[in-house]
Motif scaffolding. Structure first.
Motif, PDB file in Angstrom:
ATOM      1  N   ALA A  51       4.896 129.473 108.696  1.00  0.00           N
ATOM      2  CA  ALA A  51       5.633 130.388 109.589  1.00  0.00           C
ATOM      3  C   ALA A  51       6.710 129.670 110.390  1.00  0.00           C
ATOM      4  N   PRO A  52       7.709 129.055 109.719  1.00  0.00           N
ATOM      5  CA  PRO A  52       8.773 128.364 110.462  1.00  0.00           C
ATOM      6  C   PRO A  52       9.764 129.361 111.039  1.00  0.00           C
ATOM      7  N   ASP A  53      10.553 128.875 112.023  1.00  0.00           N
ATOM      8  CA  ASP A  53      11.660 129.654 112.572  1.00  0.00           C
ATOM      9  C   ASP A  53      12.960 129.359 111.851  1.00  0.00           C
ATOM     10  N   ILE A  54      13.109 128.110 111.351  1.00  0.00           N
ATOM     11  CA  ILE A  54      14.326 127.675 110.691  1.00  0.00           C
ATOM     12  C   ILE A  54      13.945 127.012 109.369  1.00  0.00           C
ATOM     13  N   VAL A  55      14.707 127.313 108.301  1.00  0.00           N
ATOM     14  CA  VAL A  55      14.531 126.660 107.005  1.00  0.00           C
ATOM     15  C   VAL A  55      15.858 126.012 106.630  1.00  0.00           C
ATOM     16  N   TYR A  72      16.937 135.612  98.663  1.00  0.00           N
ATOM     17  CA  TYR A  72      16.705 137.060  98.772  1.00  0.00           C
ATOM     18  C   TYR A  72      15.259 137.357  99.193  1.00  0.00           C
ATOM     19  N   ASP A  73      14.306 136.635  98.584  1.00  0.00           N
ATOM     20  CA  ASP A  73      12.894 136.850  98.938  1.00  0.00           C
ATOM     21  C   ASP A  73      12.627 136.447 100.387  1.00  0.00           C
ATOM     22  N   ILE A  74      13.274 135.380 100.858  1.00  0.00           N
ATOM     23  CA  ILE A  74      13.076 134.974 102.256  1.00  0.00           C
ATOM     24  C   ILE A  74      13.582 136.059 103.200  1.00  0.00           C
ATOM     25  N   ARG A  75      14.767 136.619 102.895  1.00  0.00           N
ATOM     26  CA  ARG A  75      15.332 137.648 103.771  1.00  0.00           C
ATOM     27  C   ARG A  75      14.487 138.924 103.767  1.00  0.00           C
ATOM     28  N   MET A  76      13.886 139.258 102.606  1.00  0.00           N
ATOM     29  CA  MET A  76      13.096 140.480 102.499  1.00  0.00           C
ATOM     30  C   MET A  76      11.714 140.321 103.123  1.00  0.00           C
ATOM     31  N   LYS A  77      11.054 139.202 102.864  1.00  0.00           N
ATOM     32  CA  LYS A  77       9.676 139.017 103.317  1.00  0.00           C
ATOM     33  C   LYS A  77       9.583 138.395 104.708  1.00  0.00           C
ATOM     34  N   PHE A  78      10.565 137.555 105.077  1.00  0.00           N
ATOM     35  CA  PHE A  78      10.522 136.860 106.367  1.00  0.00           C
ATOM     36  C   PHE A  78      11.878 137.026 107.063  1.00  0.00           C
ATOM     37  N   PRO A  79      12.218 138.222 107.516  1.00  0.00           N
ATOM     38  CA  PRO A  79      13.562 138.474 108.072  1.00  0.00           C
ATOM     39  C   PRO A  79      13.845 137.694 109.350  1.00  0.00           C
ATOM     40  N   HIS A  80      12.818 137.235 110.051  1.00  0.00           N
ATOM     41  CA  HIS A  80      13.038 136.510 111.297  1.00  0.00           C
ATOM     42  C   HIS A  80      13.401 135.050 111.070  1.00  0.00           C
ATOM     43  N   VAL A  81      13.265 134.548 109.846  1.00  0.00           N
ATOM     44  CA  VAL A  81      13.507 133.133 109.561  1.00  0.00           C
ATOM     45  C   VAL A  81      15.015 132.894 109.430  1.00  0.00           C
ATOM     46  N   ARG A  82      15.512 131.905 110.151  1.00  0.00           N
ATOM     47  CA  ARG A  82      16.933 131.530 110.077  1.00  0.00           C
ATOM     48  C   ARG A  82      17.118 130.498 108.984  1.00  0.00           C
ATOM     49  N   GLN A 104      23.842 138.330 106.027  1.00  0.00           N
ATOM     50  CA  GLN A 104      23.796 137.892 107.433  1.00  0.00           C
ATOM     51  C   GLN A 104      23.330 136.448 107.574  1.00  0.00           C
ATOM     52  N   ILE A 105      23.668 135.614 106.571  1.00  0.00           N
ATOM     53  CA  ILE A 105      23.370 134.181 106.648  1.00  0.00           C
ATOM     54  C   ILE A 105      24.691 133.481 106.944  1.00  0.00           C
ATOM     55  N   PHE A 106      24.829 132.979 108.167  1.00  0.00           N
ATOM     56  CA  PHE A 106      26.087 132.403 108.607  1.00  0.00           C
ATOM     57  C   PHE A 106      26.038 130.880 108.701  1.00  0.00           C
ATOM     58  N   ASP A 107      24.856 130.292 108.702  1.00  0.00           N
ATOM     59  CA  ASP A 107      24.732 128.836 108.835  1.00  0.00           C
ATOM     60  C   ASP A 107      24.914 128.203 107.459  1.00  0.00           C
ATOM     61  N   ILE A 108      26.158 128.029 107.042  1.00  0.00           N
ATOM     62  CA  ILE A 108      26.491 127.563 105.693  1.00  0.00           C
ATOM     63  C   ILE A 108      27.350 126.306 105.828  1.00  0.00           C
ATOM     64  N   LEU A 109      27.001 125.275 105.071  1.00  0.00           N
ATOM     65  CA  LEU A 109      27.798 124.057 104.956  1.00  0.00           C
ATOM     66  C   LEU A 109      28.110 123.853 103.484  1.00  0.00           C
ATOM     67  N   ALA A 110      29.385 124.029 103.095  1.00  0.00           N
ATOM     68  CA  ALA A 110      29.811 123.913 101.699  1.00  0.00           C
ATOM     69  C   ALA A 110      30.891 122.844 101.614  1.00  0.00           C
ATOM     70  N   GLU A 111      30.488 121.604 101.392  1.00  0.00           N
ATOM     71  CA  GLU A 111      31.410 120.485 101.273  1.00  0.00           C
ATOM     72  C   GLU A 111      30.941 119.576 100.162  1.00  0.00           C
ATOM     73  N   GLU A 112      31.874 118.734  99.680  1.00  0.00           N
ATOM     74  CA  GLU A 112      31.530 117.807  98.608  1.00  0.00           C
ATOM     75  C   GLU A 112      30.444 116.839  99.077  1.00  0.00           C
ATOM     76  N   LYS A 113      30.630 116.272 100.273  1.00  0.00           N
ATOM     77  CA  LYS A 113      29.629 115.404 100.884  1.00  0.00           C
ATOM     78  C   LYS A 113      29.437 115.868 102.325  1.00  0.00           C
ATOM     79  N   VAL A 114      28.285 116.431 102.588  1.00  0.00           N
ATOM     80  CA  VAL A 114      28.002 116.990 103.911  1.00  0.00           C
ATOM     81  C   VAL A 114      27.363 115.909 104.771  1.00  0.00           C
ATOM     82  N   PRO A 115      27.993 115.499 105.877  1.00  0.00           N
ATOM     83  CA  PRO A 115      27.361 114.508 106.768  1.00  0.00           C
ATOM     84  C   PRO A 115      26.090 115.079 107.395  1.00  0.00           C
ATOM     85  N   ALA A 116      25.119 114.198 107.567  1.00  0.00           N
ATOM     86  CA  ALA A 116      23.862 114.633 108.155  1.00  0.00           C
ATOM     87  C   ALA A 116      24.046 115.134 109.578  1.00  0.00           C
TER      88      ALA A 116
END
Length: 598
Positions: A51-55, A72-82, A104-116
């Motif tokens: 039961a995490p809050d963030i994945v 899709y399954d995360i959004r349908m079964k666990f809508p509170h999970v970010r 409604q998923i806005f936390d997206i990082l799309a780069e060739e090399k994503v810094p930690a």
């Protein structure tokens, strides 16, 4: 009173051990890490368990499941999970990124090399819609044709500054070529993140300009401008590009070797874990097999013990049956009739017959109801038998006495006809061997034609035949509650003793008084009527009050053991054989003793 907000829980699904440790180190004081998933197939199960809050989900996570279906399954079964989604470089308008924004998923990082550090900043500071709107096509509806056309979004990618720096607008100062040249050299000397390189020396700033000698001629440049005097600039060290490239390749090679070693270590750990689980499973199966064998041996021992006990009881019963009966134990016809439907007359009559058989008397139970037999239905005694009470009465009319014997259901024959694997066999073995049954056959009660069972007057002749030719000590007649039934009338008239079953209910008692008064006008019930109060409980309407109301001494009471009757019948045996209710057994022993003394 201060209130401490609980830490949010994070589930890592990135598949890189070193990165997982880094996140735990950097965010450990702010968040609570509840688990990691190294394969796509384990993400949903981990969310359900922890039961995490963030994945934090990385697209490059290994596995066969589609990443879009997991999201899709995360959004349908666990809508509170970010969901914090990390992926490689993708162009605006990409279908996966557009789908994420639509969900409604806005936390997206799309780069060739994503810094930690970018991932850490995004965990701390979630995105809003305007940060990722450039990933989503802009729908335009044509008001005339009602068609939906998708166009590129008007907005550009919004760069989110994590550090809260305040910018103040002001006029841009005019720069001179010398300032531009100085700024250019300063930018070259800075590193990747705008800091000065350690291995390069910065150009010393001149605070005071050197004056030009007046006696020297003024030198002009190519376009006629005054040429500035050459300043002493320290030499910039020459960088060997090949050596630098080689050094970078060497660092990449070392990084790849390090990752490969980590993967090998992870693979060995996984193999060891699977091997340990397999050994644990085999050990569990071995223990289950041992427990199963032990249980089988215990059940076999119990079964053998029951067979020995049953054999001993049968031998005792045989000796008891063959003993000489006292003179007062003459043969009797016992008629049981209920005051109304539902008073339990059949159960009282059947268990009384069983108690008399257990006491050593050869007894036959006859059910006189011209409808499907309750006893036959509960205990399935009439299987593979076509004859019944109707055949016995017809045989008497034709003087076929062998037909009467064929119509009787005997427990010994029932056990012989039952297969060894039948579930009812164990129940049949509990019945007394000297107890027989006779009731209308299913073919007669279930027939749609009005088939005559013969002359009801033949019931008296049948009872006489069973007493003198069959050698029965007791005949228990279970009569129908309808007093107008011809078989009920014969049973009441010619029964040596009549047992009237009622309950403690005031309506039943009052109705019984009226019925007995009415029956006494046509049938002599004097000195042969006995009341049996079934389902008795200690209340204000006690035994003394019931006796006063019925104007007779009522001594036969059966306790309220409704649950015991139901449980025993569900197991396929009468209550007297399948229940441990002491008061219930004691009540039927008292009824049997009273009958023996009559």
């Amino acid at each position: 009173m201060s209130y401490n907000k609980p830490k949010e829980k994070i589930l890592l699904a990135i598949g890189v051990r070193s990165l997982e440790e880094y996140f735990k180190k950097e965010l450990g004081e702010e968040f609570h890490f509840v688990g990691t998933s190294t394969y796509r197939e384990g993400v949903l199960k981990n969310i359900e368990q922890n039961a995490p809050d963030i994945v934090i989900l990385r697209e490059q996570l290994q596995g066969n499941e589609r990443i879009s279906e997991i999201i899709y399954d995360i959004r349908m079964k666990f809508p509170h999970v970010r969901i914090v989604f990390v992926t490689g470089s993708r162009n605006p308008g990409d279908q996966l990124l557009a789908m994420l924004v639509n969900m409604q998923i806005f936390d997206i990082l799309a780069e060739e090399k994503v810094p930690a550090k970018k991932i850490i900043d995004l965990v701390r500071n979630p995105n809003q819609y305007h940060h990722v709107a450039h990933f989503q096509p802009k729908p335009i509806i044509d008001e005339k044709s009602k068609e939906v056309v998708f166009q590129a979004p008007d907005t550009r990618e919004v760069v989110k500054h994590v550090e809260r720096t305040i910018f103040v607008e002001r006029e841009t100062p005019q720069t001179t070529p010398a300032v531009e040249e100085k700024e250019k050299r300063s930018r070259k000397s800075r590193g990747l993140f705008g800091t000065k390189k350690e291995n390069e020396e910065s150009e010393p700033e001149k605070t005071v300009e050197e004056p030009i000698q007046e006696d020297e001629p003024v030198k002009k440049g190519l376009f006629g401008r005054k040429q500035k005097p050459v300043k002493d600039v320290p030499e910039t060290p020459v960088v060997d590009k090949k050596a630098l490239k080689k050094q970078q390749e060497e660092e990449r090679r070392r990084e790849m070797e390090h990752q490969q070693q980590l993967e090998k270590i992870r693979a060995r750990e996984e193999a060891a874990r699977l091997e340990a689980e397999e050994l644990q499973r085999q050990e569990m199966l071995r223990r289950q097999d041992e427990d199963s064998e032990t249980q089988k041996l215990k059940l076999k021992a119990i079964e053998l013990q029951r067979e020995v006990e049953l054999l001993q009881k049968n031998q005792e019963a045989e000796r008891f049956i063959n003993r000489e009966l006292p003179h007062h134990s003459k043969q009797k016809i016992l008629t049981f009739v209920g005051s109304e439907h539902g008073v339990g007359n059949t159960q009282v009559a059947l268990n009384t017959a069983i108690q008399l058989s257990t006491n050593g008397y050869k007894t036959i139970y006859i059910e006189l109801k011209e409808r499907p037999s309750t006893v036959d239905y509960l205990y399935q005694l009439h299987r593979n038998v076509n004859n019944g009470l109707e055949a016995a009465l017809f045989s008497l009319d034709t003087n076929d006495y062998s037909g009467v014997d064929k119509s009787i259901t005997r427990m010994k024959e029932v056990i012989e006809r039952t297969n060894g694997g039948d579930l009812m066999l164990e129940a049949y073995k509990l019945f007394p061997k000297n107890l027989d049954f006779l009731f209308f056959s299913p073919s007669y009660t279930e027939s749609s034609n009005e088939i005559s069972a013969g002359n009801p007057q033949a019931l008296k002749e049948l009872c006489m035949h069973l007493l003198f030719e069959g050698g029965y000590h007791y005949i228990v007649l279970d009569a129908d509650v309808e007093k107008s039934n011809p078989y009920t009338e014969i049973a009441l008239r010619f029964g040596t003793h009549v047992f009237y079953t009622l309950t403690q209910d005031v309506c039943h008692i009052g109705n019984s008084v009226r019925q007995v008064t009415e029956l006494s006008k046509s049938i002599n019930l004097v000195d042969k009527l006995y009341y049996v109060v079934n389902k008795y409980e200690d209340t204000e309407l006690d035994k003394r009050a019931i006796s006063d109301w019925l104007k007779t001494d009522v001594r036969l009471f059966v306790p309220n053991a409704h649950r015991e009757f139901i449980n025993a019948n569900y197991q396929g045996v009468p209550a007297l054989l399948g229940s441990r209710h002491k008061e219930l057994k004691k009540s039927f022993m008292e009824i049997a003793q009273a009958i023996e003394k009559l």
